[in-house]
Design a protein around this motif. Structure first.
Motif, PDB file in Angstrom:
ATOM      1  N   CYS A  17     -13.332  -6.346 -14.366  1.00 11.40           N
ATOM      2  CA  CYS A  17     -12.627  -5.380 -15.212  1.00 11.40           C
ATOM      3  C   CYS A  17     -12.912  -5.633 -16.686  1.00 11.40           C
ATOM      4  N   GLY A  77      -8.093  -3.750  -6.975  1.00  7.49           N
ATOM      5  CA  GLY A  77      -8.874  -2.533  -6.887  1.00  7.49           C
ATOM      6  C   GLY A  77      -8.638  -1.648  -8.091  1.00  7.49           C
ATOM      7  N   THR A  78      -9.405  -0.569  -8.176  1.00  2.99           N
ATOM      8  CA  THR A  78      -9.289   0.354  -9.301  1.00  2.99           C
ATOM      9  C   THR A  78      -8.709   1.681  -8.836  1.00  2.99           C
ATOM     10  N   GLY A  79      -7.990   2.313  -9.734  1.00  3.59           N
ATOM     11  CA  GLY A  79      -7.397   3.620  -9.477  1.00  3.59           C
ATOM     12  C   GLY A  79      -7.070   4.276 -10.802  1.00  3.59           C
ATOM     13  N   ARG A  95      -4.938   6.843  -4.335  1.00  4.36           N
ATOM     14  CA  ARG A  95      -6.255   6.243  -4.066  1.00  4.36           C
ATOM     15  C   ARG A  95      -6.433   4.909  -4.780  1.00  4.36           C
ATOM     16  N   LEU A  96      -6.900   3.918  -4.035  1.00  7.79           N
ATOM     17  CA  LEU A  96      -7.270   2.620  -4.573  1.00  7.79           C
ATOM     18  C   LEU A  96      -8.643   2.259  -4.044  1.00  7.79           C
ATOM     19  N   GLU A  97      -9.592   2.068  -4.942  1.00  4.13           N
ATOM     20  CA  GLU A  97     -10.910   1.559  -4.545  1.00  4.13           C
ATOM     21  C   GLU A  97     -10.784   0.051  -4.453  1.00  4.13           C
ATOM     22  N   GLU A  98     -10.531  -0.438  -3.243  1.00  4.45           N
ATOM     23  CA  GLU A  98     -10.132  -1.827  -3.090  1.00  4.45           C
ATOM     24  C   GLU A  98     -11.329  -2.772  -3.153  1.00  4.45           C
ATOM     25  N   TYR A  99     -11.106  -3.903  -3.742  1.00  5.28           N
ATOM     26  CA  TYR A  99     -12.113  -4.944  -3.928  1.00  5.28           C
ATOM     27  C   TYR A  99     -11.852  -6.076  -2.927  1.00  5.28           C
ATOM     28  N   GLY A 111      -7.603   5.353 -16.138  1.00  5.50           N
ATOM     29  CA  GLY A 111      -8.150   4.362 -15.229  1.00  5.50           C
ATOM     30  C   GLY A 111      -7.502   3.006 -15.419  1.00  5.50           C
ATOM     31  N   ARG A 123       0.822  -1.215   0.000  1.00  5.85           N
ATOM     32  CA  ARG A 123       0.000   0.000   0.000  1.00  5.85           C
ATOM     33  C   ARG A 123       0.853   1.260   0.000  1.00  5.85           C
ATOM     34  N   ALA A 155     -11.368  -6.166   0.304  1.00  4.09           N
ATOM     35  CA  ALA A 155     -10.162  -5.853   1.067  1.00  4.09           C
ATOM     36  C   ALA A 155      -9.942  -6.798   2.235  1.00  4.09           C
TER      37      ALA A 155
END
Length: 533
Positions: A361, A328-330, A313-317, A336, A302, A319
């Motif tokens: 994805c 995750g997405t960033g 920023r990471l939109e974690e899947y 993107g 991280r 977690a």
């Protein structure tokens, strides 16, 4: 100021990590210097005496000013052959010409006369594959003596040997991707088909020659003595044969014609980002202090992402589940991306989580970035009984069949089946690179030495002998040394197992250009195979 052990103790862990990291960079930087320098000083002097620019000078004049060049295979052939062959005798990469993203392939005639070694062929085919996947026009700056004849069996007859270059030119042209050549020097034998098969060809007066059989072969076959210019020079091929379409007076004139020809194609500028770019939360220059000095230590994933992703920023899947893999997405420079990053050994839960994330994805057309630091899948009686092979196969299946753009970056270890599961070379990443500290092989050197040592011990026991400690040490030492040498980034890059060795502070720029290039390419629909449930 303390010295010796006291000095080491006085330095912070980040300083000790950075020192170890920079020490690993030294060999990479020396190899880069040799690759960029090209041939010997004598060869370069002879080249310039003919009024010719070097391969890298030609590319610099060809590209739009102040635009990046994403070089592919810069370290190819480093220390592979008995004689030095810097950059495998050909410079390849993606750049911008007349506002259009293109693949450039420039023979380096200062390196063995630009002749094709096996890795020269492999590198040019790799460049054409990158062009195909990203829908790029190809510009060929030709200056080559053809195949390196002493190694013909490794160059000529097989599916991915010399002939594949010509087949690719035909297929890329058929796909609507312009193929344009400038003959700036020799173009002999099979190599003559590069300009002959391109859509449009320029040839330089006095230096450019094209012939299927050179003067020596003509004399040997027919007894006729003829000079190179009369046999296949610019005048013959623009006035009599029409093998070439445009006559240039020198290299700069040829480059100007190339640019004019390309400018007639529909413009395709570099696609812009999806969202407004942001700097990462912390500067990427700090990553060197985060890379553990010991490969036995875990990478702080991280903390790495906070220095790679926009805003950190990471939109974690998921977690809290399958925690040895981070998904995750960033965004990187506004583009993107879906992140799949190791945080330990792969368990069944990790594999299922990553496979599910890859499917998401693909459904949402999000490119994937795999960040490798993996020793492989968990082994042991409990895990085999729990179906680790079956669950791991789900991830390998998803990686293999995903048709969104895939990028692969080795930031630590990448071993065994873990390399496959994280989109290693065999699984078709659009581009793939390593950090200087990264390593890749079927397993780590320590594990390989231990496994082979145990096998040897078992053999000796069966013969009624013992495996003494000093004998074990002598047996294991060369195994460790071999694995360290062959898992090194220089070894991998020299053989084109990766496209580049990049520093952490270069990574965002490298990834942003790769993501922009992929964004402009046509999309393919993903169809997954059968998952073993």
């Amino acid at each position: 100021m303390p010295t010796g052990p006291d000095a080491a103790a006085a330095r912070s862990p980040a300083e000790q990590n950075a020192e170890a990291y920079h020490a690993q960079c030294e060999a990479i930087e020396r190899a880069r210097h040799l690759a960029v320098a090209g041939g010997s000083a004598e060869a370069i002097a002879r080249h310039r005496a003919r009024g010719k620019l070097t391969a890298r000078e030609r590319i610099a004049h060809l590209l739009d000013p102040a635009t990046p060049f994403l070089e592919i295979g810069q370290l190819a052939a480093h220390a592979v052959y008995d004689d030095p062959v810097p950059s495998a005798g050909i410079v390849t990469g993606v750049g911008t010409v007349c506002g259009r993203l293109v693949m450039v392939m420039a023979n380096d005639a200062t390196v063995k006369g630009g002749t094709y070694y096996p890795l020269t062929v492999k590198k040019q085919i790799r460049a054409q594959e990158v062009a195909r996947e990203n829908a790029l026009p190809c510009l060929y700056l030709v200056d080559s003596g053809g195949a390196f004849l002493p190694m013909q069996e490794d160059i000529f007859p097989d599916e991915n040997h010399f002939g594949r270059i010509f087949r690719n030119i035909a297929e890329l042209s058929a796909a609507g991707l312009p193929q344009i050549a400038a003959v700036m020097g020799s173009c002999t034998a099979g190599g003559a088909y590069i300009p002959a098969m391109c859509d449009e060809t320029v040839i330089v007066r006095g230096n450019g020659t094209i012939f299927l059989g050179g003067p020596q072969l003509v004399q040997a076959a027919t007894g006729v003595v003829v000079d190179a210019e009369t046999l296949g020079g610019a005048d013959v091929h623009t006035r009599a044969s029409a093998v070439a379409d445009h006559l240039a007076e020198d290299d700069l004139h040829a480059i100007a014609i190339l640019r004019a020809v390309l400018s007639r194609t529909p413009p395709r500028p570099l696609p812009g980002p999806d969202v407004a770019p942001e700097p990462p939360l912390h500067p990427p220059s700090e990553i060197a202090g985060l890379v553990p000095a010991s490969p036995r230590q875990r990478m702080p994933v991280r903390d790495i992402l906070a220095r790679l992703l926009d805003g950190g920023r990471l939109e974690e899947y998921r977690a809290r589940w399958g925690r040895t893999i981070v998904c995750g997405t960033g965004a990187i420079e506004g583009y993107g991306v879906g992140i799949v990053m190791n945080d330990g050994v792969l368990y069944a839960e990790s594999a299922q989580k990553a496979a599910n994330f890859i499917a998401l994805c693909c459904q949402r057309d999000i490119p994937l970035l795999f960040l490798h630091d993996v020793s492989g899948f968990m082994v042991g009686e409990e895990y085999e009984a729990g179906g680790i092979a079956r669950h791991g196969a789900k991830l390998v299946n998803a990686v293999a069949t995903a048709r969104v753009p895939k990028l692969s970056l080795l930031i630590g270890g990448s071993y065994g089946a873990g390399n496959y599961a994280m989109c290693g070379r065999a699984f078709g990443p659009r581009l793939m690179a390593m950090w200087p500290n990264a390593r890749t092989s079927v397993m780590g050197g320590e594990q390989a030495a231990t496994v082979l040592s145990l096998v040897r011990e078992s053999q000796l026991r069966g013969a009624g002998k013992t495996f003494e400690a000093d004998e074990r040490a002598r047996f294991e030492a060369p195994i460790r040394a071999t694995y360290e040498r062959t898992s090194h980034p220089l070894h991998a890059a020299a053989r084109l197992w990766v496209d580049a060795v990049i520093r952490p502070e270069e990574t965002r720029a490298w990834l942003a250009l790769a993501l922009a290039m992929a964004k402009g390419a046509p999309r393919a629909e993903t169809r997954f195979g059968v998952f073993r449930m």
